[in-house]
Enzyme design. Structure first.
Site, short mmCIF file in Angstrom:
data_model
loop_
_atom_site.label_atom_id
_atom_site.label_comp_id
_atom_site.label_asym_id
_atom_site.label_seq_id
_atom_site.Cartn_x
_atom_site.Cartn_y
_atom_site.Cartn_z
N ASN A 9 -3.71 6.59 2.60
CA ASN A 9 -4.95 7.02 3.55
C ASN A 9 -4.41 8.56 3.81
O ASN A 9 -2.95 8.66 3.64
CB ASN A 9 -4.14 5.97 5.05
CG ASN A 9 -4.47 7.31 5.78
OD1 ASN A 9 -5.36 8.22 5.79
ND2 ASN A 9 -4.22 6.92 6.83
N LYS A 11 -5.11 10.58 5.47
CA LYS A 11 -5.29 11.43 6.55
C LYS A 11 -6.32 12.84 6.66
O LYS A 11 -7.36 12.55 6.13
CB LYS A 11 -3.73 10.94 7.38
CG LYS A 11 -3.20 10.19 7.26
CD LYS A 11 -2.11 10.68 8.62
CE LYS A 11 -1.05 9.59 7.77
NZ LYS A 11 -0.23 9.02 8.63
N HIS A 91 -6.38 2.19 12.98
CA HIS A 91 -5.08 3.00 12.53
C HIS A 91 -4.29 3.35 13.65
O HIS A 91 -5.06 3.42 14.88
CB HIS A 91 -4.90 4.65 11.73
CG HIS A 91 -4.21 4.18 11.81
ND1 HIS A 91 -3.36 5.15 11.78
CD2 HIS A 91 -3.47 4.47 9.94
CE1 HIS A 91 -2.03 5.86 10.98
NE2 HIS A 91 -2.43 5.37 9.68
N GLU A 93 -2.56 6.31 15.24
CA GLU A 93 -2.82 7.42 15.21
C GLU A 93 -3.95 7.69 16.18
O GLU A 93 -4.09 8.25 17.24
CB GLU A 93 -2.99 7.93 14.11
CG GLU A 93 -1.57 8.55 13.10
CD GLU A 93 -1.72 8.84 11.62
OE1 GLU A 93 -2.95 9.71 12.06
OE2 GLU A 93 -0.18 8.97 11.72
N GLU A 158 2.19 -1.39 10.22
CA GLU A 158 2.50 -0.45 10.71
C GLU A 158 3.40 -0.46 11.74
O GLU A 158 2.35 0.44 12.12
CB GLU A 158 1.08 0.34 10.02
CG GLU A 158 0.43 0.40 8.67
CD GLU A 158 0.09 1.84 8.67
OE1 GLU A 158 -0.01 2.26 7.95
OE2 GLU A 158 -0.93 2.24 9.42
N GLY A 164 5.18 8.17 8.89
CA GLY A 164 5.91 9.27 8.90
C GLY A 164 7.45 9.99 8.69
O GLY A 164 7.13 10.72 9.15
N SER A 203 6.11 4.41 5.62
CA SER A 203 7.55 5.77 5.01
C SER A 203 7.29 4.29 3.36
O SER A 203 8.73 4.36 2.79
CB SER A 203 8.72 5.20 5.10
OG SER A 203 8.90 6.18 6.62
C1 PEP Z 1 -0.06 5.77 7.17
O1 PEP Z 1 0.09 6.88 7.80
O2 PEP Z 1 -0.68 5.00 7.63
C2 PEP Z 1 1.36 5.70 6.90
C3 PEP Z 1 1.91 4.32 6.21
O3 PEP Z 1 1.85 6.93 6.74
P1 PEP Z 1 3.73 6.90 5.78
O4 PEP Z 1 3.26 6.36 4.60
O5 PEP Z 1 3.06 8.54 5.40
O6 PEP Z 1 4.71 6.40 6.92
#
Ligand code: PEP
Length: 243
Positions: A9, A11, A91, A93, A158, A164, A203
């Protein structure tokens, strides 16, 4: 057996200059046996599809209706029209920044299926919910209320606090959640629930991927930061293929 999926992703990252990186990721995808997906920003979708090879391309969000007076929005039908095969819905976010409810996420998942492509439905708990012992109840409620009738979906767990941040849940915590999600999917869809891929996200990087992919109900990863560069994403794809 569920398909093993490495999904990236991007973003709100990437201009046309990033298409060469996407081509490198597509080349790496050609070397592995798992399903690979990349979700670039909407502006790059069409170009991404053209150079994707065995890499499937996905959108990061869509409107829940197919057409209409929704300035600035994009429908699942439009994403499918330019060659997207998946769309991320729900998601954290978007749930947090745009107050997207489970009901809206469910409507988006339905819209994606109506466009004959596959929704990647995201769910996850906050750090406060984790610390107060509510994780299983929160993610179960979120998932139940976000699911469409059809089982042609991908689910991504997630934890919000792991996205992040460099923080990753303990393997026992990932196992507990993924087992609970599998049980819920089987309860909802019967035997088809055993075929749904459940991805872990938060992460994931080359150094922790193998350990996470060894968990029985982890069928892949949704990767943010480490999907931006082939040099970071390719070893994750490889770890999944090898698992
Ligand atoms: C995400 O935003 O879906 C995500 C998993 O980000 P990251 O791998 O950077 O933690």
């Amino acid at each position: 057996m569920p398909r093993r999926i490495a999904a990236g992703n991007w973003k709100m990252n990437g201009t046309q200059a990033a298409l060469s990186e996407l081509a490198s990721i597509a080349a790496a995808a050609g070397e592995v046996s798992c399903t690979t997906i990349l979700c670039p920003p909407t502006t790059l979708l069409q170009a991404a599809v053209q150079s994707s090879g065995s890499l499937a391309i996905g959108g990061q969000n869509c409107h829940h209706e197919a057409t209409g007076a929704h300035t600035g929005d994009v429908s699942a039908q439009m994403l499918a029209d330019v060659g997207a095969q998946y769309v991320i819905v729900g998601h954290s976010e978007r749930r947090n920044s745009y107050a997207e409810s489970d009901a809206l996420v469910q409507a988006k998942a339905r819209a994606v299926l109506s466009a004959e492509i596959t929704p990647i439905i995201c769910i996850g708990e906050s750090i406060e919910q984790r610390e107060s012992g509510e994780t299983i109840s929160v993610i179960s409620t979120q998932l139940s209320a976000s699911l469409p009738t059809e089982a042609q979906i991908v689910v991504a767990y997630e934890p919000i606090w792991a996205i992040g941040t460099g923080l990753v849940p303990a393997i026992a915590q990932i196992t507990e959640v993924h087992d609970a999600l599998r049980a819920l999917l089987v309860k909802t869809y019967g035997a088809q629930g055993n075929e749904i891929s459940i991805l872990y996200g938060g992460s994931v990087k080359a150094s922790n991927a193998s350990e996470i992919f060894a968990v029985s109900n982890v069928n892949g990863a949704l990767v943010g930061g480490a999907s931006l560069k082939a040099v970071d994403f390719a070893p994750i794809m490889q770890a999944l293929s090898d698992s």
